[in-house]
Design a protein around this motif. Structure first.
Motif, PDB file in Angstrom:
ATOM      1  N   UNK A 133      -9.132 -26.831 -10.303  1.00 37.72           N
ATOM      2  CA  UNK A 133      -9.482 -28.125  -9.226  1.00 37.72           C
ATOM      3  C   UNK A 133      -9.960 -27.845  -7.777  1.00 37.72           C
ATOM      4  N   UNK A 134     -10.623 -26.446  -7.681  1.00 36.87           N
ATOM      5  CA  UNK A 134     -10.608 -26.145  -6.303  1.00 36.87           C
ATOM      6  C   UNK A 134     -12.222 -26.029  -5.672  1.00 36.87           C
ATOM      7  N   UNK A 243       1.095 -23.286 -15.564  1.00 36.21           N
ATOM      8  CA  UNK A 243       1.838 -24.275 -14.817  1.00 36.21           C
ATOM      9  C   UNK A 243       2.853 -24.056 -13.758  1.00 36.21           C
ATOM     10  N   UNK A 359      -8.369 -27.292 -16.052  1.00 34.09           N
ATOM     11  CA  UNK A 359      -7.601 -26.863 -14.678  1.00 34.09           C
ATOM     12  C   UNK A 359      -7.607 -25.177 -14.734  1.00 34.09           C
ATOM     13  N   UNK A 361      -5.525 -22.289 -12.964  1.00 38.17           N
ATOM     14  CA  UNK A 361      -4.623 -21.634 -12.072  1.00 38.17           C
ATOM     15  C   UNK A 361      -4.444 -20.142 -12.157  1.00 38.17           C
TER      16      UNK A 361
END
Lengths: 498, 313
Positions: A133-134, A243, A359, A361
């Protein structure tokens, strides 16, 4: 006692601002441990130094083209008629205590600021940290890079010395090269045909010290705010998932390390500022439109634009009573516009290509994304080539080769080198992915020779990061039993539940 | 914690002081503490040193060494404290997806489309008028923002102060005479009364001879054979690329080189660009000498000087 005072103050604040919940979470924020995460910190802290030294300089610098007679302590300039901007820049270097240190530190800090942004951006790119999401934060970062370059140019133009004045002249001509509106923009901005009516220095000044920094501070707040909201990315490793975030907490460990890093970044800047001369404006002399110096290079972050201007063929378009100076407009307006737009839209190009809407991460290793890595290497090679092309004259002198040959070398290299570099990078990525165990630290083998001449091999002790004996990550503990366990008898031990 | 482990809920027991997550990273914490302490003392001394260096004054090197050294040492000390003596965990925090629930998203869209639709679709006239008004406002506000900045270019880009019979003067206003320059010499000149002007700067060259006894060599482009006088030629000193002063004259090769982007102009054949990004020859100023031996221009330039722009024919 002190604990009670802290408790009372925090309660007082929480009654009014409701800070306890968010504040605790913030103190518990986890920072992943990886050296490459410090690159952005270098940018942040050199920006802090820029603001501090910049405020100092603004107290002495006078943004005026008004002519005055110099009376300061720099003897060769005494009695000469110079602009107030130049005179005050020389005076704040020689007649204000610590002035030279601050001015040079400010200049070095700008060079380091943009350098660290560039390297930070490369890290973010090659590890895929810009993915969903960046995307917003990537765009905010690119915007800060652009504004940083603009403000660097505005800043080094302010002293009104010969080198920077030449830069302003070039900037005027670049504006002039824009079809239809260029001449108008130029005379509007400069208050007349070059060199204008003297308004350009005050205008650059207000842009440099107020408008652009304000935008930069706003974007910086957004950059860091998004970082906290979206949390850090992290490299793959034991216990690290999409997560969670594994690392050290904001308080106290990260705060201590990053404060130290702020100090050390400033240290390097101030050491450079006092020991390594930069931009000696008193040697260049004041800018006069009919004077020029040999081997004039802009600051490094402008080099790629200067290089593009140098190697561009002389393709002026003339027709229907009009001229389009393509030899200027293409390399100085279209080229950087194209590059920055590629930067901005890259996350969307990539997600469209990979059809990946998830997403992300966990960071990529560059070799696991050969196409992206190859694209990045091609871009870096292109930028390095045009950067080096900004010193064609110096290279020709240094290697004692004809200038024309150097120029042709770069004209060909900017096209050929990125292609070769991309192919090589792509191949290397695939080779590395095919090799087993690559990238994993190998435990050293210790070979011992006994007194009887026998050799034996033992494995060295595991080191941190070897993945052996590594603890499982736990949430940051809020309460800690401060009584050493050997003294804990059960009674009197604080047992407060979280 | 693996991917599918349950999220932490409820209170946690306090960590014990000997919990391995809270232990210093350093193998020998006492040594690490000693190193950090020494560094911090050095930092303290450095800052005191900066105070002294400032008070003594006039030595940026000492200021840098003391201030930079102080910052470096204190920074190293506190970093060592954080890295080697503070808990290194590893600790973790959960990452929550921060997008809203489907119901919240729907409500958001509905709030915009339904409440907005209710007022906007019924009152299209008002919506349109408001859009019209604010667009007009945006456009007219651009006038003071942009148009007030400076004058229109008008004809200024085409003009210089060179006229018929302008006298050539040096930067300090001294008239230039035909015997002022030796062969191979160059001089920056201006029209009388406009010294130092960017637009008017002209480079005056007395061209070289082939041998010591040969007549001065002047090769003019056709149609301009009488634009020089006694071996002198004059060209606009503004580069046709980006307006830098074309200040490097290489006598041996009869070239003018622009130091900014290395455009090379051939002086012998009318300053046509031989190499580099400059697209056009440097405009030539026709010269003559009056009866007193002063150099003068026959006329002004027959074209705009300097870099290209849209209005240039």
């Amino acid at each position: 006692m002190i604990d009670e005072t802290i408790d009372r103050s925090l309660r007082w604040l929480d009654d009014r601002l409701g800070i306890a919940k968010g504040g605790r979470t913030f103190l518990d924020k986890i920072f992943p441990d990886h050296w490459s995460f410090m690159l952005g910190e270098i940018a942040l802290y050199s920006f802090v130094v820029l603001l501090a030294t910049g405020v100092f300089l603004s107290l002495y610098y006078i943004p005026s083209a008004h002519e005055v007679v110099y009376h300061g302590s720099y003897v060769p300039l005494r009695g000469q008629r110079v602009s107030e901007a130049y005179s005050s820049s020389v005076s704040l270097s020689f007649d204000v205590k610590s002035g030279l240190l601050m001015r040079q530190a400010h200049h070095w800090a700008a060079d380091i600021f943009l350098g660290s942004i560039a390297v930070h951006m490369a890290r973010v790119f090659f590890t895929g940290a810009f993915r969903k999401p960046r995307e917003f934060n990537w765009i905010v970062g690119v915007s800060m890079l652009i504004l940083g370059i603009v403000n660097g140019f505005l800043g080094y133009s302010l002293p009104d010395d010969l080198v920077s004045g030449t830069g302003i002249r070039i900037a005027y001509s670049i504006i002039e090269s824009i079809p239809l509106v260029g001449s108008y923009l130029g005379t509007f901005l400069f208050g007349g045909n070059y060199p204008g009516n003297g308004v350009i220095i005050p205008r650059f000044y207000i842009l440099h010290v107020l408008i652009v920094p304000l935008l930069l501070i706003g974007l910086l707040a957004a950059h860091l705010g998004l970082l906290v909201k979206q949390k850090h990315t992290q490299f793959k490793g034991k216990g690290k998932t999409e997560h969670n975030v594994v690392g050290t907490p904001m308080f106290p460990t990260f705060i201590a390390k990053t404060t130290g890093f702020l100090f050390m970044t400033s240290a390097v800047i101030f050491l450079l500022g006092g020991l390594a001369q930069i931009n000696p404006i008193w040697q260049f002399g004041q800018y006069e439109p009919y004077q020029i110096s040999y081997a004039v290079q802009p600051d490094w972050y402008m080099g790629w634009l200067d290089g593009a201007l140098r190697i561009m063929p002389s393709w002026e378009w003339v027709g229907w009573g009009h001229t389009i100076p393509l030899e200027v407009f293409l390399p100085a307006v279209i080229f950087p516009g194209l590059i920055f737009n590629i930067f901005i839209v890259w996350p969307f190009i990539e997600s469209r290509h990979t059809k990946d809407l998830a997403y992300h991460n966990l960071l990529d290793r560059p070799r696991d994304r050969p196409l992206r890595t190859a694209a990045g290497v091609a871009m870096l090679t292109l930028l390095f080539m045009v950067f080096f092309a900004s010193s064609t004259d110096v290279l020709a002198n240094f290697f004692q080769v004809p200038l024309v040959g150097v120029l042709w070398f770069f004209r060909i290299a900017v096209i050929v080198a990125p292609v070769i570099a991309a192919v090589v990078a792509y191949k290397i990525c695939n080779e590395m992915r095919a090799a087993e165990g690559i990238g994993k630290r190998k435990r050293p083998q210790i070979v011992t020779r006994s007194s009887t001449g026998e050799y034996s091999t033992t494995e060295a002790e595991p080191r941190p990061g070897d993945g052996v004996d590594e603890l499982d990550a736990i949430p940051v503990p809020t309460y800690i039993d401060l009584v050493p366990p050997e003294l804990a008898t059960g009674a009197g031990v604080r047992r407060v539940m979280r | 914690m693996s991917d599918d482990a349950p999220r932490l809920e409820g209170p946690l027991p306090p960590a014990a002081l000997d919990d391995p997550h809270l232990q210093p990273y350093a193998k020998h914490p006492e040594r690490a503490q000693a190193v950090a302490a020494v560094a911090m003392v050095v930092g303290f001394v450095g800052f005191i040193g900066f105070g002294v260096a400032y008070w003594v004054g006039d030595n940026p090197q000492w200021e840098a060494v003391t201030l930079g050294g102080g910052l470096l040492a204190l920074g190293f000390g506190v970093t060592a404290w954080g890295k080697y003596l503070m808990p290194q965990g590893p600790f973790e925090e959960e990452r929550h997806e921060f997008h809203s629930t489907e119901a919240e998203r729907e409500a958001m869209t509905a709030a915009v489309t339904e409440r907005g639709g209710m007022v906007l679709k019924r009152r299209r006239l008002l919506g349109g008028l408001f859009a019209l008004g604010s667009t007009a406002m945006g456009i007219v506000l651009l006038f003071p923002l942009i148009r007030s900045l400076g004058p229109k270019p008008g004809t200024t880009l085409f003009e210089t102060n060179w006229r018929k019979n302008s006298q050539l003067v040096t930067l300090d206003g001294r008239p230039v005479r035909v015997d002022d320059l030796a062969v191979g010499g160059v001089l920056t000149v201006f029209p009388k009364g406009h010294t130092g002007s960017s637009q008017d700067q002209v480079i005056l060259i007395r061209l070289a001879q082939l041998g010591p006894l040969d007549p001065p060599l002047v090769i003019h482009p056709p149609g301009r054979t009488d634009w020089g006088v006694q071996g002198y030629v004059a060209y606009s000193k503004m580069c046709t690329h980006l307006g830098c002063p074309v200040g490097l004259y290489q006598e041996q090769t009869q070239q003018l080189v622009c130091p900014c982007h290395q455009s090379i102009f051939n002086v012998q054949s009318g300053c046509i660009p031989e190499f580099g990004p400059a697209p056009r020859p440097l405009p030539q100023l026709p010269l003559t000498a009056d009866s007193a031996g002063n150099l003068r221009s026959q006329n002004g330039f027959n074209q705009a000087v300097g870099p290209g722009f849209w209005e240039r024919p």
